[in-house]
Write a protein that holds these residues in place. Structure first.
Motif, PDB file in Angstrom:
ATOM      1  N   ARG A 269      -0.353  13.892  -0.697  1.00 44.80           N
ATOM      2  CA  ARG A 269      -1.559  14.374  -0.054  1.00 44.80           C
ATOM      3  C   ARG A 269      -2.458  13.222   0.425  1.00 44.80           C
ATOM      4  O   ARG A 269      -2.745  12.300  -0.308  1.00 44.80           O
ATOM      5  CB  ARG A 269      -2.300  15.210  -1.118  1.00 44.80           C
ATOM      6  CG  ARG A 269      -3.711  15.606  -0.836  1.00 44.80           C
ATOM      7  CD  ARG A 269      -4.224  16.445  -2.013  1.00 44.80           C
ATOM      8  NE  ARG A 269      -4.227  15.677  -3.254  1.00 44.80           N
ATOM      9  CZ  ARG A 269      -5.326  15.184  -3.821  1.00 44.80           C
ATOM     10  NH1 ARG A 269      -6.485  15.383  -3.272  1.00 44.80           N
ATOM     11  NH2 ARG A 269      -5.261  14.500  -4.945  1.00 44.80           N
TER      12      ARG A 269
ATOM     13  N   MET B  91       0.824  -1.192   0.000  1.00 43.83           N
ATOM     14  CA  MET B  91       0.000   0.000   0.000  1.00 43.83           C
ATOM     15  C   MET B  91       0.865   1.252   0.000  1.00 43.83           C
ATOM     16  O   MET B  91       0.610   2.206  -0.716  1.00 43.83           O
ATOM     17  CB  MET B  91      -0.836  -0.039   1.278  1.00 43.83           C
ATOM     18  CG  MET B  91      -1.935   0.942   1.295  1.00 43.83           C
ATOM     19  SD  MET B  91      -3.452   0.047   1.016  1.00 43.83           S
ATOM     20  CE  MET B  91      -4.530   1.430   0.823  1.00 43.83           C
TER      21      MET B  91
ATOM     22  N   ARG C  17      -5.979   4.901   8.459  1.00 42.58           N
ATOM     23  CA  ARG C  17      -7.197   4.097   8.257  1.00 42.58           C
ATOM     24  C   ARG C  17      -6.861   2.621   8.133  1.00 42.58           C
ATOM     25  O   ARG C  17      -7.492   1.770   8.739  1.00 42.58           O
ATOM     26  CB  ARG C  17      -7.906   4.541   6.974  1.00 42.58           C
ATOM     27  CG  ARG C  17      -8.893   5.657   7.185  1.00 42.58           C
ATOM     28  CD  ARG C  17      -9.260   6.254   5.863  1.00 42.58           C
ATOM     29  NE  ARG C  17     -10.101   5.343   5.072  1.00 42.58           N
ATOM     30  CZ  ARG C  17     -11.333   5.630   4.723  1.00 42.58           C
ATOM     31  NH1 ARG C  17     -11.894   6.741   5.127  1.00 42.58           N
ATOM     32  NH2 ARG C  17     -12.024   4.806   3.982  1.00 42.58           N
TER      33      ARG C  17
ATOM     34  N   THR D 237      -4.646   7.863   5.011  1.00 36.80           N
ATOM     35  CA  THR D 237      -4.919   6.528   4.464  1.00 36.80           C
ATOM     36  C   THR D 237      -4.204   5.468   5.286  1.00 36.80           C
ATOM     37  O   THR D 237      -4.783   4.443   5.634  1.00 36.80           O
ATOM     38  CB  THR D 237      -4.444   6.435   3.005  1.00 36.80           C
ATOM     39  OG1 THR D 237      -5.021   7.498   2.289  1.00 36.80           O
ATOM     40  CG2 THR D 237      -4.853   5.116   2.389  1.00 36.80           C
TER      41      THR D 237
ATOM     42  N   GLY E 186       2.383   6.284  -1.837  1.00 37.23           N
ATOM     43  CA  GLY E 186       3.498   7.212  -1.699  1.00 37.23           C
ATOM     44  C   GLY E 186       3.353   8.064  -0.452  1.00 37.23           C
ATOM     45  O   GLY E 186       2.732   7.652   0.523  1.00 37.23           O
TER      46      GLY E 186
ATOM     47  N   GLU F 276       3.791   1.680  -1.116  1.00 40.63           N
ATOM     48  CA  GLU F 276       4.394   1.853  -2.428  1.00 40.63           C
ATOM     49  C   GLU F 276       3.392   2.541  -3.360  1.00 40.63           C
ATOM     50  O   GLU F 276       3.743   3.391  -4.160  1.00 40.63           O
ATOM     51  CB  GLU F 276       4.767   0.484  -2.984  1.00 40.63           C
ATOM     52  CG  GLU F 276       5.674   0.561  -4.175  1.00 40.63           C
ATOM     53  CD  GLU F 276       6.507  -0.700  -4.248  1.00 40.63           C
ATOM     54  OE1 GLU F 276       6.147  -1.563  -5.038  1.00 40.63           O
ATOM     55  OE2 GLU F 276       7.491  -0.829  -3.497  1.00 40.63           O
ATOM     56  N   MET F 277       2.126   2.148  -3.202  1.00 38.46           N
ATOM     57  CA  MET F 277       1.109   2.657  -4.105  1.00 38.46           C
ATOM     58  C   MET F 277       0.724   4.093  -3.780  1.00 38.46           C
ATOM     59  O   MET F 277       0.575   4.919  -4.665  1.00 38.46           O
ATOM     60  CB  MET F 277      -0.117   1.769  -3.978  1.00 38.46           C
ATOM     61  CG  MET F 277      -1.034   1.830  -5.125  1.00 38.46           C
ATOM     62  SD  MET F 277      -2.424   0.808  -4.696  1.00 38.46           S
ATOM     63  CE  MET F 277      -3.336   1.908  -3.667  1.00 38.46           C
TER      64      MET F 277
END
Lengths: 375, 366
Positions: free
Chosen positions: A263, A255, A271, A268, A260, A257-258
């Protein structure tokens, strides 16, 4: 021609109801029935059938719906013990949006009996003012946690435990097991497809089960033996927790990596982190609950045999011999009282008691019971 | 799939499409960017599940096909590549990005897992001047509610009547209405479009200048297209409040004031007004702005270049909402029409009827 409804094993009546409903689906459904009988799978299949003109189960649309990555089919699972009220509120708002890709939208809420009363009232707003473009599917084990106002808005679809042939077919399609092992697994699952698959896979689910049966058979031994079972159970739970934690760590890394570090990424990550913590707690609690359920099942077998039942018909068929041997150690009445202890323990865990302590105390209570004298 | 292009051009396209990717994407494939190489164009597509954003780029297609790459990682790679020619090729599974001496092998997502864009019928198409729409969006979108308590208020009403397009947004404290002339293909109809999607499209428009914008309204989606950018958004299902009823038909007091100095004064006096503290406008022969934050500070300022007609009155506003309205006026002179301190004020530019901004006053104690 294949049908997406082929994915619902052993629920002929449900299948007929849903197949008829596909043409003009209602605004809200409540799928209810015991755990592991294919309700979630049926919800996904129904969602795919609503969206796909052929209900084929094979196209990209069906495939994405079933895997939960279609933008117009949202599938929610509680990440903790209950659904947070904010999530339900967000859901009610998002239900006002039109579809992005398909012509209709489906919102599936799994384990909807974990929506507490206050949140059910928030949800009611959406159920009471249907837009026609959204079909809600609530999935639950029982009806009694729901407000009458929610129930009255939903078409209720009842699921039954899956018969042994259908369970056996599903297990055979995923695992290569010897006939005898397969029969034992199917019997132990008691119509619960998820449990059948978990048991067939071996691992923690199977370990918790054999521990529970051994504990039931060993009833009446010293308190130290009870504490030993409790310790061993805690070890299995800890190992299940660790392997889940490892998987979560890997997911978080992927996650990161995806998303980054731009913002919104911190929010995230929080969460995801919160969700992981809640899932860990859930996994632990569920294993303790499974233990108590298996314990109760074994005690039921003991009561059954001690009252003269046919040893061939016990549920724990893979432990039939020791069960027959132990059954006569106590009068039937006594075994039945022990089952009550298990039910009380199960309920207290659901009501958020400390699970390891609750299990330990039921094991101790059982070991304290005096060994019956025959005659 | 295999494409080649200059790093700067790829980065520009990549970054603009990446803005649509939600930082909250919960499913990896939805945080991806799809690169579609057709016969003679290359499309980059991203989605946040509320909208799709597609940007076309003029790159050499060596081999047609499509891939889906993880969005953030793709953006980071593009940003850091050396200048010069970049080659992107691959299929489901692995995508290779090469530039000069650097080479990346990125695990792609299955193309079939990426959402597909809906087809929206062409019949409801209309055309609008890009620059004017960009301005209108800036004026209106900010009045939409960020609060999701009432879903329809998070959207902008897009209402077409004859050759007039009206954009309306309100968060129930203020209301912005802007009229535009449709250049071509008008057909009456309304839709409520999520404010976020319009804000995103407005930013793109501002970036690309005077282009013509085409808009299609479908039953479930709206499509906005300008130059190389296409945005497809979900709509909000519901009844937009009847805003016409809210606009006062008459007024008893009329303030005419130079917009810029007024806006600056509101900013300055507003410094003292914290959350929930209003800025008061003392209307009379002299017009004064004041704000009081008890125990912290007081501020007052007399306005220049004002003309006021009517009986003296004090009316108070949330300074941020007032500034928003003044900023949107685009007129050297602002007009404020009021009747009493508890009824909405109307802000507009002098002799400009295309934009009006309605603002609820803050009730004063006593």
């Amino acid at each position: 021609m294949t049908s997406v409804f082929d994915r619902i094993p052993g629920q002929q009546r449900v299948r007929e109801i849903l197949e008829r409903a596909v043409e003009s689906p209602g605004d809200s459904y409540l799928f209810v029935g015991p755990r592991g009988v294919g309700k979630s799978e049926a919800a996904r299949a129904f969602a795919a059938a609503i969206l796909c003109p052929d209900s084929c189960g094979e196209c990209s649309l069906c495939s994405r719906t079933i895997r939960g990555i279609h933008p117009d089919v949202q599938i929610f699972q509680p990440e903790g013990y209950v659904y947070p009220l904010e999530l339900i509120r967000e859901l009610v708002v998002s239900a006002r949006l039109t579809p992005l890709e398909a012509e209709k939208r489906v919102i599936v809420i799994e384990e909807a009996d974990r929506i507490v009363e206050r949140s059910q009232n928030a949800l009611l707003k959406a159920l009471e003012e249907p837009t026609g473009a959204v079909t809600w599917i609530l999935v639950a084990d029982a009806l009694d946690p729901f407000l009458p106002t929610v129930l009255s808005r939903c078409q209720i679809v009842e699921f039954v435990p899956v018969n042994e042939e259908a369970v056996a077919a599903l297990v055979a399609s995923r695992f290569k097991l010897e006939d005898e092992v397969s029969k034992q697994t199917v019997r132990a699952s008691r119509g619960d497809l998820e449990k059948a698959l978990a048991l067939a896979e071996g691992g923690d689910a199977a370990r918790v089960r054999s521990l529970a049966i051994d504990a039931a058979i060993a009833m009446g031994e010293e308190p130290a033996a009870a504490l030993d079972f409790s310790t061993r159970l805690q070890e299995v739970v800890a190992s299940a927790r660790d392997s889940l934690a490892d998987r979560q760590k890997a997911e978080l890394e992927q996650m990161e990596e995806m998303i980054g570090s731009g913002r919104g990424s911190a929010a995230t990550k929080k969460r995801v982190g919160d969700r992981h913590k809640r899932m860990l707690r859930r996994t632990e609690t569920d294993l303790y609950l499974d233990f108590v359920t298996y314990l109760g099942t074994a005690l039921r077998d003991l009561a059954f045999v001690s009252s003269g039942g046919d040893p061939e018909s016990v549920v724990c068929i893979d432990h039939a011999q020791p069960i027959v041997a132990a059954a006569m150690n106590r009068p039937t009445q006594h075994w039945l009282e022990l089952i009550d202890e298990c039910l009380a323990c199960h309920l207290s865990i659901i009501e958020n008691a400390n699970a390891p302590l609750a299990v330990e105390s039921v094991l101790l209570a059982l070991s304290k019971s005096p060994v019956a004298t025959i005659g | 799939m295999h494409i080649e292009g200059e790093k700067e051009a790829l980065l520009e396209v990549g970054q603009s499409v990446l803005r649509a990717v939600s930082p909250r994407a919960t499913l990896p494939v939805l945080g991806g960017v799809k690169i579609e190489a057709g016969r003679d164009n290359v499309k980059f597509v991203a989605t946040d599940l509320e909208m799709f954003l597609t940007v076309q780029g003029d790159f050499a297609v060596k081999e047609q096909g499509a891939v889906v790459v993880p969005g953030r990682l793709f953006g980071d790679i593009l940003r850091n590549l050396p200048s010069g020619k970049v080659s992107i090729r691959g299929a489901d599974g692995e995508v290779r990005i090469e530039a000069g001496r650097s080479e990346f092998a990125v695990t792609g997502f299955p193309v079939a897992d990426f959402p597909s864009m809906p087809e929206v019928k062409e019949s409801q198409r209309c055309q609008i001047a890009g620059a004017e729409l960009a301005r209108a969006l800036r004026q209106v979108v900010r009045a939409a509610s960020p609060d999701e308590g009432r879903p329809v208020l998070t959207g902008v009403l897009w209402s077409v009547e004859g050759s007039t397009l009206r954009l309306v947004a309100t968060d129930s404290y203020r209301l912005a209405v802007r009229e535009l002339v449709i250049k071509e293909g008008a057909e009456s109809g309304t839709a409520i479009i999520p404010g976020r999607a319009l804000a995103e499209f407005g930013r793109h428009l501002a970036g690309i200048g005077e282009d013509e914008v085409s808009v299609w309204l479908g039953d479930s989606q709206a499509v906005f297209s300008a130059g190389s950018t296409t945005l497809v958004t979900r709509l909000i299902d519901g009844e937009f409040p009847d805003y016409r009823k809210l606009i006062p038909e008459s007024h008893t007091k009329h303030l005419k004031v130079a917009t810029e100095p007024f806006a600056q004064a509101v900013e300055r006096v507003g410094l003292v007004a914290r959350e929930n503290t209003p800025v008061k406008i003392h209307l009379g022969e002299e017009v004064q702005l004041t704000a009081t934050e008890a125990g912290v500070a007081d501020a007052w300022e007399a306005l220049e270049e004002v003309e006021f007609e009517g009986d003296p009155m004090v009316i108070a506003f949330n300074p941020r909402f007032l500034s928003d309205g003044l900023e949107g006026l685009e007129s050297q002179t602002a007009v404020m029409e009021v009747t009493d301190p508890a009824r909405p004020a109307v802000l507009k530019g002098v002799e400009r009827e295309e934009f009006i901004y309605l603002l609820m006053p803050v009730r004063l104690p006593g």
